[in-house]
Design a protein around this motif. Sequence first.
Motif, short mmCIF file in Angstrom:
data_model
loop_
_atom_site.label_atom_id
_atom_site.label_comp_id
_atom_site.label_asym_id
_atom_site.label_seq_id
_atom_site.Cartn_x
_atom_site.Cartn_y
_atom_site.Cartn_z
N UNK A 128 1.13 -1.41 -0.33
CA UNK A 128 -0.14 0.00 -0.33
C UNK A 128 1.04 1.17 -0.17
N UNK A 129 2.10 1.68 0.87
CA UNK A 129 2.60 2.51 1.11
C UNK A 129 4.33 2.19 0.17
N UNK A 130 4.47 1.07 -0.57
CA UNK A 130 6.11 1.25 -0.64
C UNK A 130 7.24 1.81 0.10
N UNK A 131 6.44 0.95 1.63
CA UNK A 131 7.65 1.61 3.08
C UNK A 131 7.37 0.17 3.65
N UNK A 132 8.34 0.12 4.13
CA UNK A 132 9.12 -1.16 5.42
C UNK A 132 7.68 -0.84 6.56
N UNK A 133 6.74 -0.82 7.41
CA UNK A 133 6.29 -1.57 8.72
C UNK A 133 7.28 -0.78 10.20
N UNK A 134 8.28 -1.87 10.12
CA UNK A 134 9.32 -1.99 10.94
C UNK A 134 9.96 -0.82 11.07
N UNK A 135 10.16 0.25 9.71
CA UNK A 135 10.97 0.99 10.13
C UNK A 135 10.50 2.02 9.63
N UNK A 136 8.87 1.92 9.71
CA UNK A 136 8.23 3.22 10.55
C UNK A 136 8.25 3.60 11.40
N UNK A 144 8.30 -3.32 20.47
CA UNK A 144 7.21 -3.59 18.79
C UNK A 144 8.10 -4.14 17.66
N UNK A 145 9.01 -3.94 17.52
CA UNK A 145 10.09 -4.63 16.31
C UNK A 145 10.01 -6.00 16.20
N UNK A 146 10.02 -6.77 17.88
CA UNK A 146 10.17 -8.35 17.84
C UNK A 146 8.72 -8.48 17.51
N UNK A 147 7.11 -8.25 18.29
CA UNK A 147 6.66 -7.83 17.83
C UNK A 147 6.13 -8.37 16.24
N UNK A 148 6.71 -7.85 15.42
CA UNK A 148 6.73 -7.89 13.83
C UNK A 148 7.63 -8.85 12.89
N UNK A 149 8.60 -9.33 13.57
CA UNK A 149 8.69 -10.67 13.41
C UNK A 149 7.79 -12.00 13.33
N UNK A 150 7.87 -13.26 12.35
CA UNK A 150 7.41 -14.10 12.60
C UNK A 150 7.74 -14.58 13.84
N UNK A 151 6.27 -15.12 14.34
CA UNK A 151 6.77 -16.54 15.33
C UNK A 151 7.38 -17.81 15.59
N UNK A 152 8.09 -17.68 16.15
CA UNK A 152 9.31 -18.49 16.46
C UNK A 152 8.15 -20.20 17.14
#
Length: 318
Positions: free
Chosen positions: A134-142, A155-163
């Motif tokens: 949608x925004x041509x941007x990386x959510x984690x970076x934003x 917040x960044x950890x919560x964005x990672x795929x669940x181990x």
Amino acid sequence: SSMLQANRGTVKASLNFNATTDAEALYKAMKGLGTDEAAILQLLVARSNVQRQQIKAAYKTLFGKDLVDDLKSELTGKFETLIVSLMTPPLAYDVALLRNAIKGAGTNEKVLVEVLASRTPQQVKDIVTAYRQEYDAVLEEDIAGDTSGHFKRLLVILLQPLCENNPSLVVRDFALFKAGEQKFGTDEQSFVTILGNRSAEHLRKVFDAYMKLAGFEMEESIKRETSGSLKDLLLAVVKCARSVPAYFAETVYYAMKGAGTDDDTLIRVMVSRSEVDMLDIRTEFRRMFACSMFSMIKGDTGGDYRKTLLLLCGGDDA
């Protein structure tokens, strides 16, 4: 499990559904002088989100206009916000919520906390992908560019795929707790590491172990050792691991309790949970607070806005 989950909503797909008939009914409700708000809200709440998208497509075909644009031009205020939210596909809704939370004036930490703590790992994965499209941007970076400290890290950890649920993690968590409990309490770093990349099932085992070890609940320790947005996020993660419906019941309650109403929060929860677990949220609400969710919404809101919210709530557990 997604099918089972879907059945806990108050809003369900209409069985004898005809997108063209609905599109015509909405057009009629809006054309000419005045708008038939009651007709609009009753129709849309009685359709699933998927069906609303089909109505939107039929409306475009029949009248060459965008249904959402027409609704925006006819409706106003909180009622407009609520109806437009109901017309938005769930994934697009979450993506827009996060974008506005980051890119709006200041950072809306409350929205970041609510969405990233409560959505399933698969939903978070989909959000990350859709955000990029949608925004041509990386959510984690934003998010990282707009937040700081341990709050940003979690917040960044919560964005990672669940181990995967890994037994060695339990052992490591114990070691962290032992270290933390030496100085009674647990440092922020440990909380973030423990509560970050975990399955709810794993976390519930950790909470039980924590209770045995420390003699009090994890939440008590978080309240004592942390503050601000980090505290809010850690508590949300713990509460959602214990029970997502209970977390949302509490969120709705505090959106209305006291002077004024946090309408943005009320709208977010009522819209995003209407087809997921609203029945369970109502049950938890009744259990935790001395009134039904229905009665509290009724007493705290008004007009077509109230009518729509009460239909989304779907019943009074008096």
